[in-house]
Design an enzyme around this catalytic site. Structure first.
Site, PDB file in Angstrom:
ATOM      1  N   HIS A  28       0.861  -1.187   0.000  1.00  0.00           N
ATOM      2  CA  HIS A  28       0.000   0.000   0.000  1.00  0.00           C
ATOM      3  C   HIS A  28       0.894   1.232   0.000  1.00  0.00           C
ATOM      4  O   HIS A  28       2.119   1.124  -0.201  1.00  0.00           O
ATOM      5  CB  HIS A  28      -0.951  -0.019   1.204  1.00  0.00           C
ATOM      6  CG  HIS A  28      -0.281  -0.280   2.517  1.00  0.00           C
ATOM      7  ND1 HIS A  28       0.696   0.542   3.057  1.00  0.00           N
ATOM      8  CD2 HIS A  28      -0.429  -1.297   3.416  1.00  0.00           C
ATOM      9  CE1 HIS A  28       1.096   0.072   4.219  1.00  0.00           C
ATOM     10  NE2 HIS A  28       0.440  -1.056   4.467  1.00  0.00           N
ATOM     11  N   GLY A  56       2.001   3.096   2.290  1.00  0.00           N
ATOM     12  CA  GLY A  56       3.080   3.071   3.265  1.00  0.00           C
ATOM     13  C   GLY A  56       4.313   2.377   2.708  1.00  0.00           C
ATOM     14  O   GLY A  56       5.443   2.868   2.851  1.00  0.00           O
ATOM     15  N   HIS A  57       4.112   1.222   2.061  1.00  0.00           N
ATOM     16  CA  HIS A  57       5.227   0.530   1.427  1.00  0.00           C
ATOM     17  C   HIS A  57       5.803   1.360   0.280  1.00  0.00           C
ATOM     18  O   HIS A  57       7.029   1.423   0.101  1.00  0.00           O
ATOM     19  CB  HIS A  57       4.777  -0.831   0.881  1.00  0.00           C
ATOM     20  CG  HIS A  57       4.269  -1.771   1.917  1.00  0.00           C
ATOM     21  ND1 HIS A  57       2.936  -2.104   2.028  1.00  0.00           N
ATOM     22  CD2 HIS A  57       4.910  -2.459   2.904  1.00  0.00           C
ATOM     23  CE1 HIS A  57       2.777  -2.960   3.013  1.00  0.00           C
ATOM     24  NE2 HIS A  57       3.951  -3.188   3.578  1.00  0.00           N
TER      25      HIS A  57
END
Length: 330
Positions: free
Chosen positions: A31, A33-34
């Site tokens: 997502h 964040g990654h």
């Protein structure tokens, strides 16, 4: 740029290396964040370096009754996100590739820090996490490895392992990425039903309440230091809306730095209210800890700290945290 999909360590080791290699370790279901981690890795590695994203759902990290079987596997989508974010390669090994011959008999022990908070709630979790991180560091041979600060205890343990066992790699922590409503990005957020998500927002709201209480106290202490007389201190504090504190401004001026207990209390008010919602929030822990060992801090603590929370909403377990600094310089 086309991102290569690699399945074996041999394929990865065969790649020509010129600049620095930066690795982002994930369990997939990527997502934003990654994506932030990957973009940060790209910036650090530079145009001549290499960014490798690992995608591996590590069975050693899942205890009895946890969600290994239902953990999302979305490799095609992960590959696209990795490519769009600047990764040169995705290393997605099989379980047999990472653990040839079955589960390893020799494992990394997380030690005392690994038995607290997440470790107490999920026995053996951090031993499994450190074992696979150690394996993946050996398999990918990076110069730099990046991890999200949302998993603050995990990050602290990886740093400790790298220091204690002399791994030749730089560990970089990247700040937590949040959705517009404040919920920390997590692959598990997709399990939340709409009403559960509303309840789950109490995690970030509790942390923000603790942070705001801490900032207010620091402002009071700074203001109190600026005026010499007790009466003047009282008037200054009263002007900030802290009438109770203003009743004894001299005591406030000499108060213990940051009052961690007040930070915990402010966060608890939000969590207690969420426990009465429908559906309710089931608190696992709220802790204000020293990031060097994840032990609870006392009211005379000064330095960097982490306010951390874990809870269940429905069948979904979520964690979150924010950093705080106590006893800022006068």
């Amino acid at each position: 740029m086309t991102t290569s999909l690699l399945r074996t360590a041999g394929e990865l080791h065969a790649r020509t290396r010129v600049g620095r290699r930066a690795v982002v370790m994930t369990m997939g279901a990527l997502h934003e964040g990654h994506a932030t981690l990957i973009r940060t890795a790209r910036e650090i590695a530079g145009p001549d370096g290499e960014v490798v994203v690992t995608v591996f759902v590590n069975p050693l990290q899942f205890g009895a009754g946890e969600d290994l079987d239902r953990y999302p596997r979305t490799l095609d989508a992960d590959l696209k996100i990795a490519e769009d974010s600047g990764a040169d390669a995705v290393f997605a090994p099989s379980v047999d590739e990472v653990y040839p011959g079955g589960e390893p008999q020799v494992r990394i022990s997380a030690g005392p820090m690994g038995e607290r908070l997440e470790g107490a709630s999920r026995p053996g979790h951090f031993d499994g996490m450190l074992t696979v991180v150690a394996k993946l560091l050996h398999l990918t041979r990076p110069d730099i490895a990046l991890y999200g600060q949302k998993d603050a205890q995990q990050l602290a343990l990886i740093r400790r392992m790298v220091r204690d066992l002399n791994f030749g790699v730089e560990i970089v922590g990247v700040p937590t990425v949040r959705e517009d409503d404040g919920l920390a990005l997590s692959s598990r957020n997709r399990y939340l039903k709409p009403q559960e998500r509303r309840t789950a927002l109490a995690l970030s709201r509790a942390l923000f309440a603790g942070r705001d209480r801490h900032a207010a106290q620091e402002a009071l202490r700074a203001r109190a230091r600026e005026v010499p007389a007790t009466h003047a201190r009282a008037e200054a504090l009263s002007a900030l809306g802290e009438s109770r504190a203003a009743a004894d401004a001299h005591a406030v001026a000499k108060a213990l730095p940051g009052a961690p207990s007040a930070v915990r209390a402010a966060a608890c008010l939000i969590l207690d209210d969420a426990a009465r919602q429908d559906p309710p929030l089931a608190l696992d822990y709220l802790a204000l800890v020293d990031p060097s060992d994840f032990g609870e801090i006392d009211d005379d603590f000064t330095g960097e700290a982490v306010l951390a929370v874990a809870a269940r909403v429905g069948t979904t377990r979520l964690i979150d945290n924010i950093p705080l600094t106590f006893g800022a310089a006068s």
